[in-house]
Each structure stands twice: as C-alpha cells, then as structure tokens.
Design an enzyme around this catalytic site. Structure first.
Site, PDB file in Angstrom:
ATOM      1  N   TRP A 164      30.947  -1.691 -10.017  1.00 48.26           N
ATOM      2  CA  TRP A 164      32.296  -1.145  -9.730  1.00 48.26           C
ATOM      3  C   TRP A 164      32.384  -0.675  -8.291  1.00 48.26           C
ATOM      4  CZ3 TRP A 164      34.639  -3.410 -13.274  1.00 48.26           C
ATOM      5  CH2 TRP A 164      34.145  -3.447 -14.588  1.00 48.26           C
ATOM      6  N   ASP A 165      31.322  -0.057  -7.813  1.00 45.54           N
ATOM      7  CA  ASP A 165      31.294   0.372  -6.408  1.00 45.54           C
ATOM      8  C   ASP A 165      31.371  -0.830  -5.465  1.00 45.54           C
ATOM      9  OD1 ASP A 165      31.223   3.111  -6.636  1.00 45.54           O
ATOM     10  OD2 ASP A 165      29.049   3.264  -6.488  1.00 45.54           O
ATOM     11  N   ILE A 166      30.659  -1.894  -5.819  1.00 44.11           N
ATOM     12  CA  ILE A 166      30.671  -3.080  -4.959  1.00 44.11           C
ATOM     13  C   ILE A 166      32.071  -3.691  -4.933  1.00 44.11           C
ATOM     14  CG2 ILE A 166      29.831  -5.468  -4.796  1.00 44.11           C
ATOM     15  CD1 ILE A 166      27.069  -4.354  -5.638  1.00 44.11           C
ATOM     16  N   GLY A 169      34.327  -1.459  -2.843  1.00 44.13           N
ATOM     17  CA  GLY A 169      34.079  -1.600  -1.413  1.00 44.13           C
ATOM     18  C   GLY A 169      34.725  -2.854  -0.847  1.00 44.13           C
TER      19      GLY A 169
END
Lengths: 408, 408
Positions: A164-166, A169
């Site tokens: 999810w962070d990737i 970003g």
C-alpha cells in the site's frame, strides 16, 4: 536515473516508505529533491534492515539521489528556513511532498502565503486525517484473510512487501506530475491530498472485490497459492526446491500438457470433471486434480530437469527463491542488469542499487546515485537556495538550528 | 475522476492489471483512453471475480472511464485501423500504452513511421522480452518465503494482491506523464520500456533487502505477522475477532502502555531482556514477551472494549476484516467516502466504484464513470478519430474487421 525532470525542485518532509518513494522516483528522474529532516533524523532514520553498525539500508534505499538538509523543525526558526526552501523562487520550485502531519508554518496555507503557486502533495493515513499505516490498512483490506490458507476462522497472514505504501508513493509521483502540468499551463498551484486507506480501497475496488460482495453477495475464499479463477500453484521438485506453474492462456495450458507429456492425462481430467480445460474457469474447477498430476511429475524431477523440459515451450513458470538466492544467483539481480549500479553508500559500503524501472529511448540511463548522509546538503542548500552567507550559516549551526554531518 | 488531463488521448493495447491500471489512472484524470481489443475481447475479458452470468467484475474494475474499440487485430486491415487511431493527429494524441507483445504494424517503428512524435510505453515480463507475470515475478522476489510462517524449508506463501502489477501500472502512469512533458517541451516522442521483474527488483532494492544480503551476508527471516525491526503483531479478541497493534514510535509505544494499563509490566520486560523499549530494536528483541502480555490483555476483551480503550490514546491499531466486512461495515468503503460513486455498470448492475485516490484542490472530483461495453465506442472512434463514413464503418462491421455490441 535520467534527466527528464532536471528542471524541478521538490522539497520533502517525510518518513518511511510512501512519500520517500514518491520523492525518490522524482530524484531518479533527475529532479532536485531536498529531503528536510529534523536534526538527528526522522523516525525512519534507523529503520531495519540495518548493518552491523546500525546504519539503515532501508533509509539509504528510499532516499537515493536526494539532497539532505537537517534543521531544528521543533523551533520556529528552523521551520521558517524549511518554508523558505520549500517556497524559494524558480519555475520548477515550490513543490512540496509530505506524509507527515504538517508542522506549524508548513501547512498549505502557510506555504501558499509564501509562494502563491505552491503545490503541496500530502498523504494522510485516513481521509479524516486519523492515523493509519500500511499494516493497519492492510488488516482492513480483506487480503490477509485470503492469503495462504488463512480463511474462515483462520489467522490472518500479512503481506511483507509494504504494497500500500508503494502504491501510495507512486500515486503521489503521478499526482505531482499532473499538478505540475496544470501549474505550467495555468500558473496555479494547489494542495493535492491522498489517504493511504483510499489507495487500498481503490485497489480493492479496481480488482472487483467490492463488486463481488455488493453484486454477488460473497467474497473469494482463501485458496493457498492457487490462482483464483484459473490455474496456478506451487510445486515441490525432487531436489527440494519449489516452483510456481501458471496457465492463464490456452497457449500456456497446451504448452504445459506438451512439455510434461501429460496432455492426454490432463484431457481425462476434463472428462472426469465435465469441464472445458481450455477455459480458465474449467481449469480452476479441476485445479486439485490437475495439481495432483502435475505435482507427481514435478516431484520426480529436479529443478534443472524441469527447467530444461519447460524451456522454449511457452510454459509460464518460475522458481521460488529467497532473498539470498535472488541476490546470489538470479542474473536479473546483478550488475548485468542496467537497472542496477554498484554504488558506494557512505557509512555502509558498496552494493547494488536499483535505479528507475523505466527506460526512456530519448534520454540515456545514468548510474544510480547514493543516498545522502543526513544533513549533507544543509550548508549548500542554505547557501544556494536561500543565499545565506557563510557567517549566517555558521550562526545557525552554532545555535542548533541547522546541522551538517560531523565527519566529512 | 477529474479533468486535469482532458487534453490527452491514450490508446491502450492491454490485458490483466498493469497497463489497464495505468491507462485507467489516466482516464480517471480525464484523459480520453481508448482501449483497443480483439473482437470478442482480450484474454482478460472473463477474468474472475465474475457475476453469476459470467460478467467480469475484474475487467469492469480495471477499465472504468475508458472507451472500447473492438477490431480484428489478427488481420492486417484491423491492425491498420488500430495504428491509425493510435497515431491520429492532435497535440495530446499519439500516446500508446501496452503490456502485450507488439503485433505486426503496432511496434514502435511502425507507430513512429505513422506519427514521428509518438510515445509508446511498453511493459514486458522480463527485460529480455521473455514472459513473466505477477505470480512468477513474486516467486522470484524472495517475499513468499518470508510471508507468514513459511521460512526455511517451509512452503512459500504468495501474496493475493497483485502488488507488482499495481506498482508497474503506476510506474507506467508516471512514465507516461514524464514522456508527455518531454514531448511538450522538445517535440520529441520516444519508446519507454519497463519490465515487471525490474519493478520487483527495484522495490526489493529500495527496501534494503539487496543490501542486506550483499553487506550483511544474510536476509531477514519469516516472522509471521510480526513487524520486522519494531513491534507489531496480530491478536485475538475475546469475541473471536483479530486486531493488529503497532508501535513504531515512542509515542505509540507509551500510548499502548497507558491505554492498556500495562505500562509498568511492559517496563519490567525491558529490564528482563536488558533492552531499551523506547527503541524499535529493543521492542523487536523483546517482541515475544511483549506479545504474551498484550495477547492476554486482548483475549480478555471484546473488539468494542478494545476500541473504546484505545480511542484517543495514540495507539496505532486496527481490526482485521474480510472483504464482506470491509464492504458491509467499514464506513470508509461506502458512499460516504467521496472516493466512491454508485455506478450502474452495464451488464452487471449498480455498485460502488472507486475513483482516483488523489484529491486536487484546484479541480473538482467528478463521479466515477463505468467501464465500457466491449466495442461500445468502435463506431464513434472510427467516425470521430479517423473520420470514416458510416458506409465505410458499415463495411468494416460486415467484413468482420470492426465490431460493436450486439444489443444497445
């Protein structure tokens, strides 16, 4: 690395994965990305994996090719300097990226007061501003309860990749370019906001899982490593390795039958289960029988034998490998791949660092650049961006408002 | 949805997740995205999840707001029409996105011959052009062997979210905007290539795992749902639910001690293990003892009781929920969230569809638009983009070169 965005300057107030990856992506496009951290480093400065000396391979990995400025962000004077850097003049400047709660003087209104056309991209946990991180968003997503053999009543299995962070970003990177395009055409800046939980919800929806519940009234089950709605499963080899074998297309399916010599027996499975194995649905319905037959075939052969049998047949397959095997023996993870450069990372040593996984025909790929030491560019940025004198920069250091690395 | 990229036209030859997501992201920015499929649909047209009638929720989810053109791509005349659409004049046109092997006449050289400034973004499996999909790339990544309690000698656990495809799709979106920016400034188009395996390798490197092997000589172990290098774990509640509790920051850690009333006992763990629990490393080393204490506390309370105790305390936590619970009871996954619109998807019905997980202050969010029916815009695009007469369009349909939906 390339130079496609070399005319942009982006100032980042960030930690962990999402905004650092978004900013690093811009830096690997050649933009000047200045990450401003508190003196001593932000909360992610020592994040694992680390070296034996405690230097963070994670921080180095997510901040490559950036410039680092260390300021006392807990003091008004430090925040004033940060705002001045973030809103310094220049057609490509005035772009700010953050996944941290805005500090006083660094919120959109304050930035806009200093530079009317500022673009602020801001990632929050939830849309209402409440905290959420990859781990909690993932728990809510539904995926951990269909991963592995968790399922009904079972224990959830979290992903390890902070997916999810990737995604967040990379959405920030996309949003940054769309907002900068808008500014170049209209002169107007804006605040762009995203919530990590919305990134998750968008993916769950895009993949059909919201519709599955609302239209069909149910959700897909946990099915281990099986491929939902088609054929794919992991198999053990005679020499104790594991492989994944996939048959999404009729061509891959027929190739599998030919390469293994099991085509006739697989056809019998179609008859037994009264399904058309040329279709994904048919293969999914008969997956356990298919896997039983293929599993015996794989278990009787070594990885090398299987690789030789599958070569050139159109079979879609691959070995499972751990991080050590990936780095030690996969030629894609080596200096032979232009994605990687051997980089000397100060405080850590020389190792392979990836650049941007995009190749542009019109501009050359340049070698990956290392992450900065914390505060490495404090003096340079205060001088070149803000035009401060060396006397003033010295005063800021003496007063604990700015910091540079102790050793050269 | 917004209108930030309404002046762009993107033509997509695609299947599955990555390029469709990249194209859909552009469509949700208002770009005209024309997906050209073979008559009858591409290989992903019936991909699961599907409705009871076999309509693909997955295809609908990944092709929202696009226009659909169906052409006989197996015939030269069909490919000539596709190339003409892809290279039609207009400042915002001539942008092509694909994750399929290029067909004759639709490779970069052919497209460039038809329009010199064409931009072709092309995703391959591996850099050498060989096949790889999310499943095989994931097997090679190292992650399945550290997911759950797999580990040394254990069975791999695959992710269910196609995280590599999602990242690749968003890299394509970023690359598209960077290449279009370059063209707007220089007049030059280009071919932009990416490999799914490079997207994976970049992430493995960025997160520090390549350096971990090359510098430290080892890799992180499989540790179930524990958070590597800090504290985080899932716990069962008294009413049979599961929650995740995270303490990345000293503030979160202290909040956890206060909210549970276990602060003093947790401090004893620090003494017992001779670690500083204010540090992430200290919490990671003592994680099993911390989890034993917290686990007993959680097991004695219901989810509601825990939620009440944690509210307003700074504790970072969240429930695990399956897809049904997410859709049925999480207010973030409802029409109350501006991310979602209730959309009537032809052939499926009305359900919540997510838009872009980015909000732009300068342009309003518009409602999500449904996916097209296959070939819905064949006539319109042949007429408006290529200027063909209705007689000629009729001939193409009669000859089986172009197709439109049978029912209105």
């Amino acid at each position: 690395m390339n130079r496609l965005l070399a005319d942009l300057r982006i100032v980042e107030f960030s930690a962990f994965v999402a905004a650092p990856l978004g900013g690093m992506t811009m830096a690997q496009f050649g933009a000047e990305v200045i990450r401003i951290d508190p003196i001593g480093g932000a909360i992610d400065f020592n994040r694992w994996p680390v070296t034996g000396d405690g230097a963070s391979l994670y921080w180095a990995g997510l901040n490559k090719a950036k410039r680092s400025v260390a300021l006392a962000l807990d003091k008004p004077e430090g925040r004033d300097l940060a705002r001045a850097i973030a809103t310094a003049p220049g057609a490509g400047g005035g772009i700010v990226l953050s996944n941290l709660p805005p500090l006083p003087g660094l919120d959109y209104a304050s930035l806009k007061a200093a530079r009317d056309d500022v673009i602020l991209l801001r990632l929050t946990g939830n849309r209402d501003g409440s905290a959420a991180v990859d781990y909690t968003v993932n728990a809510a997503s539904g995926f951990p309860l269909v991963t592995g053999n968790s399922g009904a009543g079972g224990a959830p299995v979290n992903h390890v990749l902070p997916a999810w962070d990737i995604a967040a970003g990379l959405y920030l990177a996309t949003g940054l370019l769309a907002a900068e395009r808008h500014r170049a055409r209209t002169g107007g800046g804006q605040e762009v906001t995203a919530a990590l939980s919305d990134v998750m919800l968008a993916a769950v929806g895009h993949l059909g899982y919201v519709g599955d519940v609302q239209i069909n009234g149910h959700a897909r089950p946990a099915i281990g490593n099986d491929l939902y709605g088609s054929f794919g499963r992991d198999f053990a080899t005679a020499d104790g390795r594991r492989i994944i074998v996939i048959a999404l297309t009729p061509r891959q399916w027929r190739g599998l039958g030919r390469a293994t010599g099991l085509g006739d027996k697989l056809a019998l499975i179609g008859e037994m289960f009264e399904v058309d194995l040329e279709t994904e649905t048919g293969r999914y319905e008969a997956r356990d029988a298919i896997a039983a037959l293929l599993g015996r075939w794989c278990a009787a052969r070594t990885m090398d034998e299987i690789a030789a049998r599958f070569a050139g047949t159109g079979v879609l397959w691959g070995p499972f490998q751990d991080f050590v095997e990936l780095v030690a023996s996969d030629p894609r993870c080596s200096a032979a791949n232009p994605l990687f450069s051997a980089v000397d990372q100060p405080g850590i040593g020389t190792y392979l660092m990836p650049g941007l996984p995009l190749d542009f025909g019109a501009v050359p790929r340049e070698p990956t650049r290392p992450a900065p030491r914390l505060g490495e560019h404090t003096e340079e940025v205060l001088s070149s961006v803000l035009g401060l004198s060396s006397t003033e920069i010295g005063r800021l250091h003496a007063a604990g408002i700015a910091a540079s690395p102790v050793s050269p």
